[in-house]
Design a protein around this motif. Sequence first.
Motif, PDB file in Angstrom:
ATOM      1  N   LYS A 151      -0.169 -21.059   9.553  1.00 48.44           N
ATOM      2  CA  LYS A 151       0.624 -19.835   9.362  1.00 48.44           C
ATOM      3  C   LYS A 151      -0.252 -18.718   8.803  1.00 48.44           C
ATOM      4  N   VAL A 152      -1.027 -19.060   7.786  1.00 48.12           N
ATOM      5  CA  VAL A 152      -1.880 -18.057   7.141  1.00 48.12           C
ATOM      6  C   VAL A 152      -2.946 -17.563   8.113  1.00 48.12           C
ATOM      7  N   ARG A 153      -3.502 -18.456   8.927  1.00 46.53           N
ATOM      8  CA  ARG A 153      -4.499 -18.040   9.924  1.00 46.53           C
ATOM      9  C   ARG A 153      -3.880 -17.038  10.894  1.00 46.53           C
ATOM     10  N   LEU A 154      -2.668 -17.319  11.352  1.00 42.22           N
ATOM     11  CA  LEU A 154      -1.986 -16.414  12.285  1.00 42.22           C
ATOM     12  C   LEU A 154      -1.561 -15.113  11.600  1.00 42.22           C
ATOM     13  N   ASP A 155      -1.126 -15.198  10.350  1.00 45.84           N
ATOM     14  CA  ASP A 155      -0.784 -13.985   9.599  1.00 45.84           C
ATOM     15  C   ASP A 155      -2.021 -13.102   9.416  1.00 45.84           C
TER      16      ASP A 155
END
Length: 186
Positions: A151-155
């Motif tokens: 999620k953080v990578r995509l955010d």
Amino acid sequence: MKRLFDLCLATIVGVPLLLPLLVVAILVRLTSPGPILYWSDRIGRRNRVFRMPKFRSMKIGTPAVATHLLADPDSHLTPIGSFLRRSSLDELPQLWSIFRGEMSFVGPRPALFNQHDLIQKRSEYGVDQLLPGLTGWAQVNGRDDLPIPEKVRLDTEYLERQSFMFDLYIIFLTAIKVVRSDGVAH
């Protein structure tokens, strides 16, 4: 520009949704005791807490944790809770948060106040500087199925790529995901 777009789209979408919002509100009231809306403490821009409304899909007394952390999530759903979640109708009251400037249509989904690992990782990568969104790049790439590092990578990817056209693309992908109920936990 983004704020103006959010206000215009919220108005354009909100007016025709007034009747469906009323119908859902009545159904929530008739099918389970408790308030129509659930006001969730969420983490917004610069890690400030704000209260985000959703149509209540869980019974009163359900712990305030991510659904996937509940031992038996189905046992906490109201009679129409599963439908509200699958259809994403439970998210419609968040138009209020968009009008208030606490959310945008597109951005990272606001973390629950107690998702410390997600909040910390987003802060490390500067994602906390973004206004949270009704939908986001992580949402259209896995939604509830994504582990926090992904999620953080995509955010972070959204933070680096954000543009008006990218937001329109994410909104388009979101519409497809909602129609298909892709990646929805209960």
